[in-house]
Design an enzyme around this catalytic site. Sequence first.
Site, PDB file in Angstrom:
ATOM      1  CG  ASP A 200     -39.719  24.744 -32.131  1.00 44.94           C
ATOM      2  OD1 ASP A 200     -39.375  26.334 -32.881  1.00 44.94           O
ATOM      3  OD2 ASP A 200     -39.176  23.913 -32.144  1.00 44.94           O
TER       4      ASP A 200
ATOM      5  CB  THR B  62     -40.336  24.742 -27.041  1.00 40.93           C
ATOM      6  OG1 THR B  62     -40.782  24.596 -28.240  1.00 40.93           O
ATOM      7  CG2 THR B  62     -42.020  24.268 -26.349  1.00 40.93           C
TER       8      THR B  62
END
Lengths: 401, 401
Positions: free
Chosen positions: B138, B136
């Site tokens: 993020d 990810t």
Amino acid sequence: MAKANLVVGQSGGPTAVINNSLVGVIHQALAEDQIDGIYGMLHGIRGVMDENFVDLRRESAQTLEQLRTTPGSALGTVRYKVKPEDYDRLLDVFVKYDIRYFMYIGGNDSMDTVYQIGQVAKQRNFELHSIGVPKTIDNDLAQTDHSPGYGSAARFVAMAIRNSGYDTESMGADGPFKLMEIMGRNAGWLTAASALARESEYDPPHLIYLPERRISPEKLAADAEEVYREHGYCVVAVSEGIVDENGQPYASATGRTMRDAFGHEVKQGVVEAVAEIILAKTNIRARFDKPSYLQRSFIQLASPVDQEEAYRAGIEGVRHAVNGASGQMISFVREPGPEYAIRYELADLSQIANQEHTVSDEYINAAGNGVTQDFMDYVRPLIGPPLPSFARLAKHAVAKR
Amino acid sequence: MAKANLVVGQSGGPTAVINNSLVGVIHQALAEDQIDGIYGMLHGIRGVMDENFVDLRRESAQTLEQLRTTPGSALGTVRYKVKPEDYDRLLDVFVKYDIRYFMYIGGNDSMDTVYQIGQVAKQRNFELHSIGVPKTIDNDLAQTDHSPGYGSAARFVAMAIRNSGYDTESMGADGPFKLMEIMGRNAGWLTAASALARESEYDPPHLIYLPERRISPEKLAADAEEVYREHGYCVVAVSEGIVDENGQPYASATGRTMRDAFGHEVKQGVVEAVAEIILAKTNIRARFDKPSYLQRSFIQLASPVDQEEAYRAGIEGVRHAVNGASGQMISFVREPGPEYAIRYELADLSQIANQEHTVSDEYINAAGNGVTQDFMDYVRPLIGPPLPSFARLAKHAVAKR
């Protein structure tokens, strides 16, 4: 002519390689006996009006070398449009500082400034050698094969489309539409360069819309839907300056004007408008990238050809000024033959100032949603070595049980 | 256990390095005697439901090597949220195809899928080794120091801010505000990484706003104006997920909701909202970049550390599965000491699935508009070698005449 001072300035939007032209000017000025002071004007012509000059002879060789890989305009830039009444003031400053070489690195507006100031100098019988050094990622300067800054922006845009295209391809049905808004309000050269992302005819960008061809929202949506049905996804390169069938900008055409909570009209972005059109047609929300200023500052993806040419343009400018030229711009002329080569010549600023060179008809496909092989042949050498290749899995199916 | 088949899939948003994890899985699977077929599921879990498998043993070594520098998810990805009633069907397919190794490369939702399917296998007494490989940009997965994909996105964002920052600095009074909208709806890790662009404390980004700290429009505008007055320009890194003092997203908070010509509510972008706020306060139009999907696909600026770790995570996943692990995720543990080093361990998926690891308090400055030294120490090793340095002119003034 006796020894005199040179001033150099940068104007308009920066490019990834504009500092190469600055360094070219400085390097050549250092080599010329006729040049005494080498001045930089801070923030373009505003630096002349305010007499804000810096001494470029005192910059270290190391700084100059590193500037060749530094984006932005190292002297600061300006968007001020010079007014007729300013020219006398500008010339007064040149006279006061004994500046007889004026090198201005910029686009259309800047070339007009160089031209006008040369005219005023002539009227006042002041020997001034004013030379324009071309610079624009928009590639819209007339009387030159292309302009420094374009090749690097083109390389970035092509790479960005290829990267984002692979990302989109892998999304499949969960995000099949990708739009990228590309700079160039009136000229589609940079948007057209996105075609360099393709390795095969099925690769993104599948559709390319330039400001030079009107495109109705209906046609655009139909184009996109057709590509989606055929390929399973659709990547669209959209110029920020596209207009609809009535010549109205997408960003503000009726039906796509936005209002904030106070009822104020707000100019909606172009890709947002296109996304809305695709949503209405397909019921699928399109995703988009707006790399904006990254297009003109991404030095890590600069075209080595562009870097070198920007540097050479600065060198040639000083060389020609010292040899007596004035009121002219360094012009790139492509040599005939299979190998890409450029000859640096001079073009009259009167033919360039405030002109806008848009994408030629023979470079746009008949449907108005792509480019021709002639354009590819034109643009390919400008971005330097081929883009790095990517891989796709062969995807041999496992037999169902 | 007798020889059995392995299946690998990719899920959620792609990253620049997610194919490294795929290649790591394939390379290690090729080396393990216990593994028979090496299957790829097309478009993640949807490929299992539809029995769309490809034979990864038949891919060439060259393709696999080139995939390590190819963005996107080579097997195709999916955003489908698996429903409770789907798990029996998924397990039926695994049984039918004798799939006993399930490697899933993804984020929070995907880790939940791996966890749930493992639970169902247990209930049905089917020996399945299900392992999650983290992925990810993020960086919001729990129980791991960081996740593959983050370091490369962080390097891109830092470089983009540095590039666009130099561009903005040179604009001076003609464009002093630059905003960049950065991905991460609930976690500000990637936005925080923009701080890596700084070489000195005066460098961009001057302000950093994360979703973890509420910021009122008034305070934000006051911050920006103060930086502008002090430095002459102001570059702001803005997470797409910032919220105002009431916890309302900037993208849709009252007063910033947009309506199209039909009166439909349209979610305005975050940087557009921030630009509006700065305009109201300073009467200056802010410019902005929205690199969007370039943040997760710009392989040319990938972190070599991240590329290698993503690859290793795939290898470790298979190694552990073959050694009997199941229901776990490869977890990155940072070794103590001055030199950056990572140890690969296993973490229980029950502690990870559907959790969201946001930026820790000690990483955010007191004013809520920047990051701390502790965060810099955390993030710096993840992006690989230092960013290339740029130059500024010394600008020795020429004496006025």
